[in-house]
Write a protein that holds these residues in place. Structure first.
Motif, PDB file in Angstrom:
ATOM      1  N   ASP A 228     -42.347   7.533-136.137  1.00 34.63           N
ATOM      2  CA  ASP A 228     -41.526   6.480-136.244  1.00 34.63           C
ATOM      3  C   ASP A 228     -40.601   6.324-135.025  1.00 34.63           C
ATOM      4  N   GLY A 229     -39.676   6.225-135.018  1.00 33.46           N
ATOM      5  CA  GLY A 229     -38.847   5.991-133.759  1.00 33.46           C
ATOM      6  C   GLY A 229     -37.977   7.401-133.492  1.00 33.46           C
ATOM      7  N   ASN A 230     -38.532   8.359-133.670  1.00 30.34           N
ATOM      8  CA  ASN A 230     -37.874   9.560-133.448  1.00 30.34           C
ATOM      9  C   ASN A 230     -37.719   9.739-131.776  1.00 30.34           C
ATOM     10  N   ALA A 231     -38.753   9.443-131.201  1.00 28.01           N
ATOM     11  CA  ALA A 231     -38.525   9.587-129.484  1.00 28.01           C
ATOM     12  C   ALA A 231     -37.657   8.893-128.954  1.00 28.01           C
ATOM     13  N   ALA A 232     -37.552   7.516-129.381  1.00 31.27           N
ATOM     14  CA  ALA A 232     -36.553   6.484-128.898  1.00 31.27           C
ATOM     15  C   ALA A 232     -35.185   7.086-129.109  1.00 31.27           C
ATOM     16  N   LEU A 233     -34.900   7.552-130.273  1.00 28.19           N
ATOM     17  CA  LEU A 233     -33.717   8.040-131.003  1.00 28.19           C
ATOM     18  C   LEU A 233     -33.284   9.325-130.175  1.00 28.19           C
ATOM     19  N   GLY A 234     -34.239  10.210-130.067  1.00 28.28           N
ATOM     20  CA  GLY A 234     -33.754  11.662-129.546  1.00 28.28           C
ATOM     21  C   GLY A 234     -33.470  11.413-127.944  1.00 28.28           C
ATOM     22  N   LEU A 235     -34.426  10.658-127.215  1.00 28.04           N
ATOM     23  CA  LEU A 235     -34.115  10.290-125.783  1.00 28.04           C
ATOM     24  C   LEU A 235     -32.916   9.679-125.637  1.00 28.04           C
ATOM     25  N   SER A 236     -32.453   8.725-126.397  1.00 27.73           N
ATOM     26  CA  SER A 236     -31.312   7.984-126.185  1.00 27.73           C
ATOM     27  C   SER A 236     -30.189   8.837-126.579  1.00 27.73           C
ATOM     28  N   LEU A 237     -30.008   9.797-127.559  1.00 28.64           N
ATOM     29  CA  LEU A 237     -28.841  10.793-127.776  1.00 28.64           C
ATOM     30  C   LEU A 237     -28.819  11.622-126.666  1.00 28.64           C
ATOM     31  N   LEU A 238     -29.847  12.187-126.240  1.00 29.78           N
ATOM     32  CA  LEU A 238     -29.755  13.357-125.429  1.00 29.78           C
ATOM     33  C   LEU A 238     -29.751  12.835-123.667  1.00 29.78           C
ATOM     34  N   GLY A 239     -30.193  11.768-123.541  1.00 33.56           N
ATOM     35  CA  GLY A 239     -30.304  11.024-122.013  1.00 33.56           C
ATOM     36  C   GLY A 239     -29.368  10.002-121.918  1.00 33.56           C
ATOM     37  N   SER A 240     -28.272  10.135-122.592  1.00 27.37           N
ATOM     38  CA  SER A 240     -27.384   8.996-122.124  1.00 27.37           C
ATOM     39  C   SER A 240     -26.445   9.399-120.995  1.00 27.37           C
ATOM     40  N   HIS A 241     -26.424  10.888-120.390  1.00 31.25           N
ATOM     41  CA  HIS A 241     -25.868  11.125-119.425  1.00 31.25           C
ATOM     42  C   HIS A 241     -26.867  11.557-118.150  1.00 31.25           C
ATOM     43  N   ARG A 242     -26.048  11.884-117.021  1.00 30.05           N
ATOM     44  CA  ARG A 242     -27.076  12.306-115.995  1.00 30.05           C
ATOM     45  C   ARG A 242     -27.604  13.834-116.079  1.00 30.05           C
ATOM     46  N   GLN A 243     -26.934  14.713-116.979  1.00 28.15           N
ATOM     47  CA  GLN A 243     -27.583  16.239-116.973  1.00 28.15           C
ATOM     48  C   GLN A 243     -27.390  16.463-118.599  1.00 28.15           C
ATOM     49  N   LEU A 244     -28.206  17.303-118.956  1.00 34.06           N
ATOM     50  CA  LEU A 244     -28.339  17.957-120.279  1.00 34.06           C
ATOM     51  C   LEU A 244     -28.109  19.465-120.206  1.00 34.06           C
ATOM     52  N   VAL A 245     -27.357  19.862-120.964  1.00 37.28           N
ATOM     53  CA  VAL A 245     -27.044  21.205-121.058  1.00 37.28           C
ATOM     54  C   VAL A 245     -27.476  21.795-122.422  1.00 37.28           C
ATOM     55  N   TRP A 246     -28.451  22.730-122.752  1.00 36.23           N
ATOM     56  CA  TRP A 246     -28.761  23.316-124.023  1.00 36.23           C
ATOM     57  C   TRP A 246     -28.333  24.739-124.348  1.00 36.23           C
ATOM     58  N   TYR A 247     -27.757  25.016-125.285  1.00 38.59           N
ATOM     59  CA  TYR A 247     -27.075  26.365-125.385  1.00 38.59           C
ATOM     60  C   TYR A 247     -27.988  27.097-126.312  1.00 38.59           C
ATOM     61  N   LEU A 248     -28.444  28.338-125.658  1.00 37.02           N
ATOM     62  CA  LEU A 248     -29.602  29.042-126.280  1.00 37.02           C
ATOM     63  C   LEU A 248     -28.787  30.647-126.140  1.00 37.02           C
ATOM     64  N   PRO A 249     -27.857  30.836-127.216  1.00 32.08           N
ATOM     65  CA  PRO A 249     -27.208  32.078-127.233  1.00 32.08           C
ATOM     66  C   PRO A 249     -28.105  33.140-128.012  1.00 32.08           C
ATOM     67  N   ASP A 250     -27.752  34.312-127.559  1.00 30.66           N
ATOM     68  CA  ASP A 250     -28.311  35.504-128.325  1.00 30.66           C
ATOM     69  C   ASP A 250     -27.493  35.909-129.464  1.00 30.66           C
ATOM     70  N   TYR A 251     -27.910  35.384-130.717  1.00 29.60           N
ATOM     71  CA  TYR A 251     -26.964  35.385-131.830  1.00 29.60           C
ATOM     72  C   TYR A 251     -26.841  36.980-132.537  1.00 29.60           C
ATOM     73  N   THR A 252     -27.834  37.582-131.866  1.00 29.17           N
ATOM     74  CA  THR A 252     -27.627  39.330-132.560  1.00 29.17           C
ATOM     75  C   THR A 252     -26.649  39.893-131.457  1.00 29.17           C
ATOM     76  N   ALA A 253     -26.441  39.450-130.256  1.00 24.71           N
ATOM     77  CA  ALA A 253     -25.336  40.024-129.382  1.00 24.71           C
ATOM     78  C   ALA A 253     -23.956  40.122-130.083  1.00 24.71           C
ATOM     79  N   PRO A 254     -23.254  41.197-129.974  1.00 21.39           N
ATOM     80  CA  PRO A 254     -21.719  41.252-130.431  1.00 21.39           C
ATOM     81  C   PRO A 254     -20.775  40.133-129.681  1.00 21.39           C
TER      82      PRO A 254
END
Length: 407
Positions: A228-254
């Motif tokens: 469907d339009g998943n690619a267009a929606l995903g690229l628009s939501l995540l690519g509206s600014h010049r940089q993208l930061v993705w949070y990947l924490p270690d949820y098992t750490a205290p």
């Protein structure tokens, strides 16, 4: 017994041949090869990294590597952070998009500290599958849509029209949004309505600081990005600014302030199933050792395939000694045989298969009238140095034994 220089006969080797070695060791070699193959297979299967869902590094079906790769091709700068401090710094940067998947896996204290960070202007925070605790901290006006019984509503991922004025949704058209459904606040925009709720809600603060809530990250996955339009929606939501930061924490750490976990040892990295496998292998090894080491029962006498005369056996051993120049070994064998024959005649007891040297030499000297030191040299002395000396030594032993028996 006289050692004579005779023509040496061909020696018969008792060492196993190459064929015998192969027949004996082939099963062990096959087992070693199978064990090596299993080890390589386990190492190959376990060597591939395991990524959580919606990991931007993951090429798996539920990963998000494809959408991040497309954004990078468009010139977007992407990076990942894995600590609360780095996430807070990313939220404070202007002109950035920060993706926070499953924020409810963080503690409420962490969520409150992150919500207190003053976000940069013209920025966007994307929350994927947030529940009530995260929404109450980041966007109090947005709530989880529930049934009359208080159960959170959710919807499938079939494509539906946007039915809103959000530019990204209008551009994408139909999209496979599903998961949790939300009720937007008075100033919020809800898209893709399903069952009285919205799987996509946008909230805007002063300073153009946006908050986008997604009920599911399925549309961003590698498996469903092309539908469907998943690619267009995903690229628009995540690519509206010049940089993208993705949070990947270690949820098992205290969490910060929590007591640190004890340092993991090598055994902590061994899967639980391998402990049982090792126990089974040890049991199998014990059973194999018991099987191979079992008693064979009493000795059974059998007729020899060929009768060999004692004289031939003696001559054969003499030739072997002569060929090996083992004069000392031959002399020791003759001395021991002589001592064993003389001791019973003289009444000297054999202790542990050997007579007392002093008593035996004294008895022989008393019987024959010889010096005890000379008898000791003959029965216990140094070995002959050549064949002639060995012949003289044998004659001396024969003479001594005749004198003892017939004094």
């Amino acid at each position: 017994m006289t050692l004579t220089a005779t023509r040496p006969e061909p020696a018969t080797s008792i060492s196993p041949t190459g064929r015998q070695l192969w027949l004996r060791s082939r099963w062990f070699l096959l087992f070693a090869v199978l064990l090596l193959l299993v080890g390589l297979l386990v190492a190959g299967l376990g060597g591939s990294p395991q990524y959580p869902p919606l990991d931007p590094r993951s090429p798996d079906r539920d990963g998000a590597r494809a959408v991040v790769h497309l954004l990078e091709n468009q010139g977007l700068t992407t990076r990942t952070v894995d600590t609360e401090e780095a996430l807070a710094a990313a939220l404070a940067e202007p002109g950035s998009t920060v993706v926070l998947p499953e924020p409810d896996l963080l503690s409420l204290t962490q969520l409150r500290r992150l919500a207190q960070v003053r976000r940069g202007s013209d920025s966007r925070l994307v929350l994927i599958s947030p529940e009530a605790p995260s929404l109450s901290v980041f966007a109090p006006g947005i709530t989880v849509a529930t049934t009359p019984g208080g159960i959170p509503k959710s919807a499938g991922s079939t494509g539906v029209p946007a039915e809103c004025r959000l530019p990204e949704a209008v551009l994408a058209g139909h999209a496979e949004l599903g998961g949790l459904l939300y009720q937007p606040g008075a100033d919020d925009t809800g898209c893709y309505p399903r069952s009285g709720g919205y799987p996509l809600v946008r909230h805007t603060d002063p300073g153009f600081r946006e908050l986008v809530v997604l009920g599911s990250g399925r549309l961003l996955s590698n498996e469903r990005l092309a539908e469907d339009g998943n690619a267009a929606l995903g690229l628009s939501l995540l690519g509206s600014h010049r940089q993208l930061v993705w949070y990947l924490p270690d949820y098992t750490a205290p969490a910060s302030g929590a007591p640190a976990r004890a340092q993991r040892t090598l055994t902590d990295y061994i899967p639980e199933g391998w402990s049982w496998a090792g126990l089974q292998l040890a049991l199998a090894a014990m059973l194999a050792a018991f099987w191979r080491g079992r008693r064979l029962g009493p000795v059974v006498t059998e007729n020899l395939p060929a009768v060999v005369r004692a004289s031939e056996t003696t001559e054969g051993r003499a030739r072997l000694y002569q060929r090996a120049r083992a004069r000392g070994r031959a002399a020791d064998a003759l001395r021991q045989a002589t001592r064993h024959r003389l001791a019973p005649v003289l009444g000297v007891p054999l202790t542990a298969g050997e007579a007392d040297p002093v008593a035996l030499c004294a008895a022989v000297a008393d019987r024959c009238g010889h010096n005890a030191a000379e008898v000791h040299e003959l029965l216990y002395g140094t070995p002959p140095t050549d064949d002639a000396a060995l012949v003289r030594f044998i004659d001396a032993l024969d003479a001594l034994e005749r004198q003892v028996r017939q004094p």
